[in-house]
Scaffold this motif. Structure first.
Motif, mmCIF file in Angstrom:
data_model
loop_
_atom_site.group_PDB
_atom_site.id
_atom_site.type_symbol
_atom_site.label_atom_id
_atom_site.label_comp_id
_atom_site.label_asym_id
_atom_site.label_seq_id
_atom_site.Cartn_x
_atom_site.Cartn_y
_atom_site.Cartn_z
ATOM 1 N N TYR A 1 43.854 -6.014 -39.330
ATOM 2 C CA TYR A 1 44.140 -6.991 -40.377
ATOM 3 C C TYR A 1 45.407 -7.714 -39.940
ATOM 4 C CZ TYR A 1 45.581 -8.989 -44.869
ATOM 5 O OH TYR A 1 45.981 -9.851 -45.869
ATOM 6 N N GLN A 2 45.229 -8.834 -39.256
ATOM 7 C CA GLN A 2 46.382 -9.579 -38.769
ATOM 8 C C GLN A 2 47.217 -10.106 -39.930
ATOM 9 O OE1 GLN A 2 48.164 -9.655 -36.096
ATOM 10 N NE2 GLN A 2 47.186 -11.132 -34.724
ATOM 11 N N GLY A 3 46.537 -10.487 -41.007
ATOM 12 C CA GLY A 3 47.242 -10.910 -42.212
ATOM 13 C C GLY A 3 47.476 -12.399 -42.294
ATOM 14 N N LYS A 4 47.966 -12.965 -41.223
ATOM 15 C CA LYS A 4 48.209 -14.411 -41.161
ATOM 16 C C LYS A 4 47.604 -14.937 -39.859
ATOM 17 C CE LYS A 4 52.446 -14.076 -43.903
ATOM 18 N NZ LYS A 4 53.897 -14.376 -43.979
ATOM 19 N N PRO A 5 46.271 -14.964 -39.782
ATOM 20 C CA PRO A 5 45.592 -15.287 -38.534
ATOM 21 C C PRO A 5 45.492 -16.787 -38.305
ATOM 22 C CG PRO A 5 43.982 -14.870 -40.213
ATOM 23 C CD PRO A 5 45.326 -14.660 -40.863
ATOM 24 N N ASN A 6 44.870 -17.143 -37.178
ATOM 25 C CA ASN A 6 44.574 -18.545 -36.886
ATOM 26 C C ASN A 6 43.106 -18.651 -36.461
ATOM 27 O OD1 ASN A 6 44.325 -18.163 -33.949
ATOM 28 N ND2 ASN A 6 46.540 -17.878 -33.982
ATOM 29 N N ALA A 7 42.728 -19.802 -35.992
ATOM 30 C CA ALA A 7 41.325 -20.048 -35.651
ATOM 31 C C ALA A 7 40.847 -19.211 -34.465
ATOM 32 C CB ALA A 7 41.116 -21.529 -35.356
ATOM 33 N N LEU B 1 36.186 -1.996 -34.185
ATOM 34 C CA LEU B 1 34.920 -1.962 -34.899
ATOM 35 C C LEU B 1 34.847 -3.064 -35.951
ATOM 36 C CD1 LEU B 1 34.361 1.871 -35.551
ATOM 37 C CD2 LEU B 1 33.326 0.427 -33.767
ATOM 38 N N TYR B 2 35.996 -3.480 -36.481
ATOM 39 C CA TYR B 2 35.991 -4.449 -37.573
ATOM 40 C C TYR B 2 37.337 -5.140 -37.669
ATOM 41 C CZ TYR B 2 38.916 -1.298 -40.354
ATOM 42 O OH TYR B 2 39.967 -0.519 -40.802
ATOM 43 N N ASP B 3 37.344 -6.246 -38.400
ATOM 44 C CA ASP B 3 38.605 -6.812 -38.866
ATOM 45 C C ASP B 3 38.488 -7.109 -40.350
ATOM 46 O OD1 ASP B 3 38.620 -9.871 -39.561
ATOM 47 O OD2 ASP B 3 37.386 -9.783 -37.751
ATOM 48 N N SER B 4 39.619 -7.293 -40.995
ATOM 49 C CA SER B 4 39.664 -7.514 -42.447
ATOM 50 C C SER B 4 40.361 -8.820 -42.808
ATOM 51 C CB SER B 4 40.351 -6.332 -43.137
ATOM 52 O OG SER B 4 39.545 -5.168 -43.079
ATOM 53 N N ASP B 5 40.402 -9.765 -41.885
ATOM 54 C CA ASP B 5 41.004 -11.068 -42.174
ATOM 55 C C ASP B 5 40.003 -11.964 -42.885
ATOM 56 O OD1 ASP B 5 43.765 -11.071 -41.249
ATOM 57 O OD2 ASP B 5 42.929 -10.708 -39.266
ATOM 58 N N ALA B 6 39.574 -11.522 -44.055
ATOM 59 C CA ALA B 6 38.635 -12.277 -44.884
ATOM 60 C C ALA B 6 38.791 -11.798 -46.316
ATOM 61 C CB ALA B 6 37.200 -12.085 -44.408
#
Length: 221
Positions: A58-64, A77-82
């Motif tokens: 979960y980067q929290g403040k991601p970009n494109a 396995l997953y990310d939570s940036d959504a």
């Protein structure tokens, strides 16, 4: 790296330690090269201090570019940036299935600080109402996932912690209607039961999720 005692405590408690990024930056205008290096650093730090790599991000403040870099790294396995659903879902935009387990900013103790809850009782009431609604949906055949975002500096205040304790006791009282679990457990369940058709699961991923016991998902918390 600055709080190794906390790392040991999390491992001893049996928590999943997902990655929240190497630096608490807004990565919006950070180059892919720098962000790729930061992702590699945080993976190595987890290996050194936690004893295993993170499987969630979960980067929290991601970009494109963030999700593509996470997929390219190969071990997540997953990310939570959504924040877009109350169930995990897949993207195949980057050449293979990648799981997204959405996070939340509404069922989150940040609302103690920003236009939200004034005391722990409000927090508990809101979370209990939310979970009751999801459990009812699950009983009708449409189970959902509930995420609760927590921060020690916010819900850790005694008056607020009492509300959290009330909610946890309520969730436990629902028995088998609620599966209280780690996000990596949700990810493994989704890989085992909902992997997209037409794609072969990479051998390293299949080995990583292992066998494990099958869980009938009613509502996951």
């Amino acid at each position: 790296e600055r709080n190794r005692a906390a790392c040991r405590a999390m491992v001893e408690a049996g928590w999943e330690v997902a990655s929240h990024g190497y630096r608490w930056w807004d990565y919006q205008n950070v180059s892919p090269e720098v962000e790729r290096e930061h992702i590699a650093r945080t993976v190595q730090i987890h290996k050194d201090l936690i004893g295993c790599r993170p499987v969630g991000m979960y980067q929290g403040k991601p970009n494109a570019h963030t999700r593509q870099l996470i997929v390219e790294e190969g071990g997540f396995l997953y990310d939570s940036d959504a924040y877009d659903d109350d169930l995990p879902h897949w993207t195949t935009e980057y050449g293979r299935p990648h799981l997204i387990i959405p996070y939340t900013l509404s069922e989150n103790d940040m609302r103690f600080a920003i236009n939200g809850f004034s005391h722990g009782g409000e927090f508990a009431t809101y979370l209990k109402d939310y979970l009751k609604y999801l459990v009812d949906e699950g009983r009708r055949g449409a189970p959902k996932m509930m995420t609760v975002g927590l921060h020690c500096r916010l819900v850790g205040r005694p008056g607020r912690a009492a509300g959290l304790e009330e909610f946890i006791d309520f969730a436990k009282s629902l028995g088998d209607d609620v599966w209280i679990c780690r996000r990596d457990e949700i990810a493994k369940f989704w890989y085992q039961n909902h992997y997209p058709e037409g794609y072969s699961m990479p051998p390293d991923v299949a080995a990583g999720i292992g066998g494990g016991s099958a869980v009938h998902m009613r509502s996951a918390l």
